[in-house]
Scaffold this active site. Sequence first.
Site, PDB file in Angstrom:
ATOM      1  N   GLU A  16      39.491  35.758  34.086  1.00 57.93           N
ATOM      2  CA  GLU A  16      40.109  37.052  33.854  1.00 57.93           C
ATOM      3  C   GLU A  16      40.418  37.222  32.388  1.00 57.93           C
ATOM      4  OE1 GLU A  16      43.148  35.559  36.502  1.00 57.93           O
ATOM      5  OE2 GLU A  16      41.179  34.689  36.785  1.00 57.93           O
ATOM      6  N   GLY A  20      40.150  42.912  32.242  1.00 58.70           N
ATOM      7  CA  GLY A  20      39.454  42.835  33.519  1.00 58.70           C
ATOM      8  C   GLY A  20      39.034  41.421  33.854  1.00 58.70           C
ATOM      9  N   VAL A  22      35.608  38.477  34.690  1.00 60.82           N
ATOM     10  CA  VAL A  22      34.207  38.084  34.525  1.00 60.82           C
ATOM     11  C   VAL A  22      33.750  37.526  35.862  1.00 60.82           C
ATOM     12  CG1 VAL A  22      32.568  36.611  33.306  1.00 60.82           C
ATOM     13  CG2 VAL A  22      34.526  37.563  32.082  1.00 60.82           C
ATOM     14  N   LYS A  37      30.953  41.035  32.892  1.00 63.14           N
ATOM     15  CA  LYS A  37      32.303  41.274  32.406  1.00 63.14           C
ATOM     16  C   LYS A  37      32.707  42.681  32.833  1.00 63.14           C
ATOM     17  CE  LYS A  37      34.993  40.418  28.205  1.00 63.14           C
ATOM     18  NZ  LYS A  37      34.891  39.968  26.800  1.00 63.14           N
ATOM     19  N   ASP A 129      38.007  32.758  17.158  1.00 62.92           N
ATOM     20  CA  ASP A 129      38.725  32.156  18.293  1.00 62.92           C
ATOM     21  C   ASP A 129      37.909  31.007  18.886  1.00 62.92           C
ATOM     22  OD1 ASP A 129      40.876  31.830  19.994  1.00 62.92           O
ATOM     23  OD2 ASP A 129      40.131  33.260  21.477  1.00 62.92           O
TER      24      ASP A 129
END
Length: 459
Positions: A16, A20, A22, A37, A129
């Site tokens: 999640e 939303g 995946v 996704k 990230d």
Amino acid sequence: MDKFVDEWLIIQTLGEGAYGEVKLLVHQVSGEAVAMKVVDLRKCKDAKECVTKEEKIHKLMMHPNIIRILGKREEPNTIYIFLEYASGGELFNKIEPDIGMYAGDAQKYMKQLLNGMEYLHSKGITHRDIKPENLLLDEHGNLKISDFGMATIFRLRGKQRLLDKKCGTLSYVAPEVLKQPYYAEPADLWSCGIVFVAMLAGELPWDEPTQECREYSQWMKDTCITQTPWSKLTNVAFSLARKMLTHEPKARPTLSQILQHPWMNIKFPDSASCDIDEPDNACEPNAKRQASIADYEGSHETPTVTSSQPAPRIANNIAPERLAILMQNREQVCFSQPTSNDDLIVNSQLHFTQSPLTQNNFQKLIKRMTRFFVKTSCEKTTMQLCKVLDQLCYNWNSDPSGVITISLMDAKRMQLVFKANILEMDGKMLVDFRLSKGCGLEFKRNFMKIKKSLQDIIC
């Protein structure tokens, strides 16, 4: 086209995100799989803008160590992004908490990570990230960089700009990102350095790279050599970590220089042939620690998205009537794999169905080490699991489909959320855990606590 779309199945939720979920899609006829996704545009006012930017950046990339984007389709309140399915799960699947992994495997993943990052930077794109949860493995065990929700363009037409947005995951973020402005490439490289340490030591060196953090302060003063995780590294591996995690961005090596470091060029034997009890000189000392990895063999792990839903409310015990409803409404979950990926991207309404889990379809599940079979019925397993969660003082909640969401503060005082699903497969019960939010290593530590407490009912 409508009839064709009807043949696609939603197999399982892979993770999640802030906007939303995946999901894994499989085509009933061809068995081809893709990740989808699903972005709910109603969850955040800037969701469409953020997802559109992510999709445009992702479309610029085509590299064997980067997850491919296959396409997108839109509905009034939903955007579907179709991605390459990495059935090997997340990189943290390969990292045993407090132990790490065999150095030869870590070297392979580092080379693939750096190759992918070098390509990204050549396109003027920064990820921002990098962490094991965003590094996936394909069916052949090759690393794939994923989740470009925080990515941005830092160089265009030869002109480079400084960045000023604080983003990333605190344990992996470079110190200059917390101060701004900063250069993109050395900040990404720092995150790769933290991943390197995590792979070899099975733990993160600090919570955040600030003077207020004791572990980082000791690193800056060079007084931490005899402490973990550094004591777990060989001299050559420590040398590489020191270079990548240099506080001053300009003093860090480039990605190509890292690839030339002596540790990156050690000839490690195959992990299967490396003698764990009596490693030869070519094996790093941490190979000795691989024996306990056997405890995880036979089970597997799940990819998830960077951010996730809010923590669930506390629920103490399942009342008998609630448990009866839970059992009655439990969804049949199917596990199998999408024909042409292009056929998914249609303007008609998508229709998905679900089918029961079978032994044949089980082989197509995403690999994860956090699942096991039990000897008890679904009802008794649910009651026993919830009892263990109460004993461990974990907050938990269950939804009508029977999925149990567990929420707690981990050892680093960060929020950790993961989910447990009890599935029936050919008359046997499978308890399947997946990370929803937080650190993968902390998730696995807590999974092992739960597994140990359920030892009496595990097959």
